[in-house]
Design an enzyme around this catalytic site. Structure first.
Site, PDB file in Angstrom:
ATOM      1  NE  ARG A   1      43.938 -54.027  50.313  1.00 49.92           N
ATOM      2  CZ  ARG A   1      43.044 -53.753  51.277  1.00 49.92           C
ATOM      3  NH1 ARG A   1      42.818 -52.502  51.646  1.00 49.92           N
ATOM      4  NH2 ARG A   1      42.381 -54.736  51.862  1.00 49.92           N
TER       5      ARG A   1
ATOM      6  CE1 TYR B   1      55.232 -43.290  29.140  1.00 47.16           C
ATOM      7  CE2 TYR B   1      53.260 -43.668  30.438  1.00 47.16           C
ATOM      8  CZ  TYR B   1      54.347 -44.157  29.745  1.00 47.16           C
ATOM      9  OH  TYR B   1      54.549 -45.503  29.657  1.00 47.16           O
TER      10      TYR B   1
ATOM     11  CG  ASP C   1      56.057 -37.918  34.379  1.00 48.20           C
ATOM     12  OD1 ASP C   1      57.198 -38.246  34.772  1.00 48.20           O
ATOM     13  OD2 ASP C   1      55.322 -38.682  33.728  1.00 48.20           O
TER      14      ASP C   1
ATOM     15  CE  LYS D   1      59.864 -46.128  32.129  1.00 49.35           C
ATOM     16  NZ  LYS D   1      58.937 -45.038  31.868  1.00 49.35           N
TER      17      LYS D   1
END
Ligand code: PLP
Length: 402
Positions: A68, A121, A195, A220
């Site tokens: 982690r 977004y 972004d 993407k």
């Protein structure tokens, strides 16, 4: 500027895009003499003895501890992305949303204030306006090109994050990031988060324009093959370190398989983006002269409201083209359904050309009137060009439009 990106990310002795993409961030000598970075599929890491644990926690040893907190394959992907973005460091997450929510939890506390753009977004907007609002974080939505509203929204001492996004979905609006950086400068303690998912590091350089953090949905373009989910934040080392510390608490960590696929995708990023810039411009120009097309939205077209800004601030216009069909929702659906090459699916930026009707995909739960109020028309189509030949993509659209 043209639709061809610069050959080199920076002037001088920096290697070119291709070299950075293939070799950037990875050590020359790799484990087991492998030429590619191996997938280290281990949840935890062994210590020789308890003395080694002590040396590790005293900071004398650079090694892994528990999955982690870090993984060698993920670290290599982070280093490569940082090299491409020109950032001191990068942090990876299992999705773009995991990246942006972790960053906001790292930077915000109850009573703070966030400024976000109205065309950003959808899920980021939902997180800020619903989830963070519930936790006592205030927000102001501003139009991305309204400098006055942006400056008026600033609350020095309280505004901690300004979120910009460029280009946007689905109209490919390009934001003047210099304006956002000036607003941030006028507000001590605020961070500018951009972004840049639609732009990629190849088409736009937000950190060079003053952004504190750049967000990518690596799902993407960066992954680029429609086969992985990942998200990334790039920026100055102390800021990214703060976010990585919280990632170790919240637990949203990328798996090494996806990190490997991301490294593989990043190696061809400059090639793919260059090709998609070129194809999208061809498709957009072709659509613009088609009798059944009402309007085309692509920043590379002279008709786009942000064409001049995009030409000035970007080195390519990207691979997404939106357009309106002459006809109602059903007629538009028939065009989408008639496509043989383009696949009907959400998402963008990868090898396969994807097509969708936003009214039916992201905004299905709204009525035509509600959609029109937020500027989503029933006749709108979003096309993300893949790596197929431009002629074939155009031929597919040509038969679908007749
Ligand atoms: C897809 C997307 C996101 C979210 O990323 P996921 O990887 O799907 O979580 C955020 N911003 C933009 C602009 C996107 O297109």
């Amino acid at each position: 500027m043209s639709d061809k990106p610069n050959e080199k990310p920076k002037a001088g002795s920096q290697p070119g895009w291709g070299t950075l993409a293939v070799h950037g961030g990875e050590p020359r000598g790799k484990a087991f003499d492998a030429v590619t970075t191996p997938i280290v599929q281990s949840a935890t890491y062994a210590f020789k003895d308890t003395a080694e644990i002590a040396r590790y926690f005293e900071g004398d040893l650079d090694r892994e501890e528990y999955g982690r907190y870090g993984n060698p394959t993920v670290r290599a992907a982070e280093a490569k992305l940082a090299a491409l973005e020109g950032a001191e460091d990068a942090a990876l997450f299992p999705s773009g949303m995991s990246a942006v929510t972790t960053a906001m939890f790292a930077l915000l506390k109850s009573g703070d204030h966030v400024i976000l753009t109205s065309d950003g977004y959808r899920r980021t907007r939902q997180f800020v306006t619903v989830i963070l609002a519930r936790l006592g974080v205030e927000h102001t939505l501003v139009k991305p090109d309204d400098e006055r509203a942006l400056l008026a929204a600033l609350r020095p001492g309280q505004t901690r994050i300004i979120i910009g996004e460029s280009p946007t979905n689905p109209y490919l609006r390009v934001a003047d990031l210099a304006l956002f950086a000036r607003a941030r400068d006028a507000c001590p303690g605020a961070n500018l988060l951009v972004d840049a998912t639609f732009a990629t590091p190849i088409n736009q350089r937000p950190l060079e324009g003053g952004a504190d953090l750049v967000l990518h949905s690596c799902t993407k373009y960066l992954g680029g093959h429609n086969d992985l989910l990942a998200g990334a934040l790039c920026g100055r080392a102390p800021l990214v370190s703060l976010i990585k510390d919280l990632r170790g608490v919240l637990g949203g960590v990328l798996d090494p398989q996806s990190a490997f696929l991301l490294i593989r995708g990043l190696k061809t990023l400059p090639l793919r983006v260059r090709r998609q810039n070129e194809t999208a411009l061809n498709v957009a120009r072709w659509l613009e002269q088609h009798a059944r097309v009402r309007e085309v939205f692509y920043p590379g077209l002279e008709s786009h409201p942000d064409h001049a800004l995009a030409t000035r601030t970007m080195s390519g216009f990207g691979g997404v083209v939106s357009f309106r069909v002459r006809g109602d929702a059903q007629a538009t659906s028939r065009v989408v359904d008639a496509c043989r090459l383009a696949t009907i699916a959400p998402s963008l930026g990868a090898t396969e050309t994807l097509i969708e009707q936003p009214a039916l995909m992201s905004y299905f739960d709204k009525t035509t009137e509600e959609r029109e109020a937020i500027g989503i028309y029933d006749d709108l189509v979003r096309l993300s060009v893949g790596l197929e030949d431009a002629d074939d993509i155009i031929a597919d659209l040509a038969q679908a439009l007749t």
